[in-house]
Design a protein around this motif. Structure first.
Motif, PDB file in Angstrom:
ATOM      1  N   ASP A  50       0.833  -1.204   0.000  1.00  0.00           N
ATOM      2  CA  ASP A  50       0.000   0.000   0.000  1.00  0.00           C
ATOM      3  C   ASP A  50       0.868   1.255   0.000  1.00  0.00           C
ATOM      4  O   ASP A  50       0.559   2.238  -0.688  1.00  0.00           O
ATOM      5  CB  ASP A  50      -0.931   0.008   1.220  1.00  0.00           C
ATOM      6  N   ALA A  51       1.961   1.225   0.757  1.00  0.00           N
ATOM      7  CA  ALA A  51       2.879   2.377   0.787  1.00  0.00           C
ATOM      8  C   ALA A  51       3.530   2.571  -0.578  1.00  0.00           C
ATOM      9  O   ALA A  51       3.700   3.703  -1.038  1.00  0.00           O
ATOM     10  CB  ALA A  51       3.934   2.183   1.866  1.00  0.00           C
ATOM     11  N   LEU A  52       3.890   1.469  -1.231  1.00  0.00           N
ATOM     12  CA  LEU A  52       4.447   1.551  -2.590  1.00  0.00           C
ATOM     13  C   LEU A  52       3.447   2.214  -3.526  1.00  0.00           C
ATOM     14  O   LEU A  52       3.797   3.115  -4.292  1.00  0.00           O
ATOM     15  CB  LEU A  52       4.770   0.154  -3.129  1.00  0.00           C
ATOM     16  N   ALA A  53       2.214   1.766  -3.468  1.00  0.00           N
ATOM     17  CA  ALA A  53       1.182   2.324  -4.340  1.00  0.00           C
ATOM     18  C   ALA A  53       0.990   3.809  -4.053  1.00  0.00           C
ATOM     19  O   ALA A  53       0.812   4.605  -4.975  1.00  0.00           O
ATOM     20  CB  ALA A  53      -0.131   1.571  -4.153  1.00  0.00           C
ATOM     21  N   GLY A  54       1.048   4.204  -2.778  1.00  0.00           N
ATOM     22  CA  GLY A  54       0.908   5.609  -2.424  1.00  0.00           C
ATOM     23  C   GLY A  54       2.056   6.455  -2.950  1.00  0.00           C
ATOM     24  O   GLY A  54       1.859   7.571  -3.427  1.00  0.00           O
ATOM     25  N   LEU A  55       3.275   5.919  -2.874  1.00  0.00           N
ATOM     26  CA  LEU A  55       4.434   6.652  -3.386  1.00  0.00           C
ATOM     27  C   LEU A  55       4.425   6.740  -4.904  1.00  0.00           C
ATOM     28  O   LEU A  55       4.827   7.737  -5.486  1.00  0.00           O
ATOM     29  CB  LEU A  55       5.728   5.974  -2.938  1.00  0.00           C
ATOM     30  N   LEU A  56       3.986   5.666  -5.537  1.00  0.00           N
ATOM     31  CA  LEU A  56       4.026   5.587  -6.998  1.00  0.00           C
ATOM     32  C   LEU A  56       2.679   5.945  -7.607  1.00  0.00           C
ATOM     33  O   LEU A  56       2.261   5.367  -8.596  1.00  0.00           O
ATOM     34  CB  LEU A  56       4.443   4.176  -7.425  1.00  0.00           C
ATOM     35  N   ASP A  57       2.005   6.930  -7.040  1.00  0.00           N
ATOM     36  CA  ASP A  57       0.662   7.297  -7.503  1.00  0.00           C
ATOM     37  C   ASP A  57       0.655   8.099  -8.793  1.00  0.00           C
ATOM     38  O   ASP A  57      -0.392   8.485  -9.286  1.00  0.00           O
ATOM     39  CB  ASP A  57      -0.080   8.060  -6.409  1.00  0.00           C
ATOM     40  N   GLY A  58       1.823   8.385  -9.349  1.00  0.00           N
ATOM     41  CA  GLY A  58       1.889   9.083 -10.624  1.00  0.00           C
ATOM     42  C   GLY A  58       2.050  10.583 -10.505  1.00  0.00           C
ATOM     43  O   GLY A  58       2.342  11.253 -11.481  1.00  0.00           O
ATOM     44  N   SER A  59       1.881  11.140  -9.318  1.00  0.00           N
ATOM     45  CA  SER A  59       1.980  12.593  -9.180  1.00  0.00           C
ATOM     46  C   SER A  59       3.417  13.067  -8.978  1.00  0.00           C
ATOM     47  O   SER A  59       3.682  14.254  -9.022  1.00  0.00           O
ATOM     48  CB  SER A  59       1.117  13.062  -8.008  1.00  0.00           C
ATOM     49  N   THR A  60       4.313  12.164  -8.741  1.00  0.00           N
ATOM     50  CA  THR A  60       5.709  12.529  -8.521  1.00  0.00           C
ATOM     51  C   THR A  60       6.619  11.432  -9.060  1.00  0.00           C
ATOM     52  O   THR A  60       6.200  10.284  -9.182  1.00  0.00           O
ATOM     53  CB  THR A  60       5.983  12.767  -7.021  1.00  0.00           C
ATOM     54  N   THR A  61       7.849  11.797  -9.378  1.00  0.00           N
ATOM     55  CA  THR A  61       8.819  10.811  -9.835  1.00  0.00           C
ATOM     56  C   THR A  61       9.471  10.166  -8.628  1.00  0.00           C
ATOM     57  O   THR A  61       9.936  10.859  -7.728  1.00  0.00           O
ATOM     58  CB  THR A  61       9.903  11.470 -10.705  1.00  0.00           C
ATOM     59  N   VAL A  62       9.495   8.847  -8.608  1.00  0.00           N
ATOM     60  CA  VAL A  62      10.092   8.106  -7.502  1.00  0.00           C
ATOM     61  C   VAL A  62      11.238   7.278  -8.039  1.00  0.00           C
ATOM     62  O   VAL A  62      11.123   6.639  -9.087  1.00  0.00           O
ATOM     63  CB  VAL A  62       9.045   7.190  -6.812  1.00  0.00           C
TER      64      VAL A  62
END
Length: 199
Positions: free
Chosen positions: A107-119
């Motif tokens: 879930d944390a991965l999905a939150g970080l990789l939500d598309g609004s920022t480059t990770v």
């Protein structure tokens, strides 16, 4: 080694180990002390636990550790069990990491990789590979829960952004060569030997 320490490495309670001492043959003799305060030789205890099948040696690969870096304070360390890392041989390809994570990590991965920022990956350690770093463009290519428990995740990124992890974060140098007509590197090498991405 005390009975409590033997219980910890066997993954059982101290009372269970005390019961084995009374009922199972060949339990090691104490090297000092008696009764509840007895101390046993570590090597003898480990050998006995293995012989009676109470201690197993892990056969799978150890965990991978993924440290994700988002913009600003957004970051997360994720354990990836049974990590499988497939690295592309050319900068135009994609690298892939797959493995099992706890649901809260997924879930944390999905939150970080939500598309609004480059990770990117600040540091990725998996058995059999040098620590890696990825400058950005990490994305989730798959996420499924085949049974109860953890989630199987698949992360991918452009191979051209992968490099060897620098000691204190970032990419020390590119890990794959750029090839093909017009393919270029978007990074600059500094006098210290570090590489940073140019906008």
């Amino acid at each position: 080694m005390t009975l409590a320490e033997a219980a910890r490495i066997a993954g059982v309670s101290r009372a269970t180990v005390a019961g084995w001492r009374r009922t199972l043959p060949g339990f090691p003799a104490p090297t000092q002390g008696v009764g509840a305060g007895a101390v046993f030789g570590r090597a003898a205890m480990v050998v006995w636990l293995r012989v009676v099948g109470k201690l197993t040696v892990p056969v799978g690969p150890p965990s991978g550790v993924l440290v994700l870096r988002g913009s600003g304070p957004r970051s997360r360390t994720v354990r990836v069990e049974d990590a499988a890392l497939v690295l592309a041989e050319d900068a135009a390809g994609e690298d892939c990491l797959s493995g099992w994570t706890a649901p809260e990590d997924a879930d944390a991965l999905a939150g970080l990789l939500d598309g609004s920022t480059t990770v990117g990956v600040g540091r990725l350690t998996v058995p059999g590979a040098r620590p890696l770093a990825v400058l950005g463009s990490l994305r989730i290519a798959g996420r499924e829960q085949p049974g109860a428990g953890g989630l199987l995740v698949k992360l991918v990124w452009p191979a051209g952004l992968r490099g060897t992890a620098a000691r204190f974060g970032g990419v020390a140098h590119h890990a794959v060569l750029y090839s093909g007509a017009g393919a270029g590197c978007g990074c600059v090498r500094h006098a210290c030997g570090g590489v940073t991405r140019q906008p």
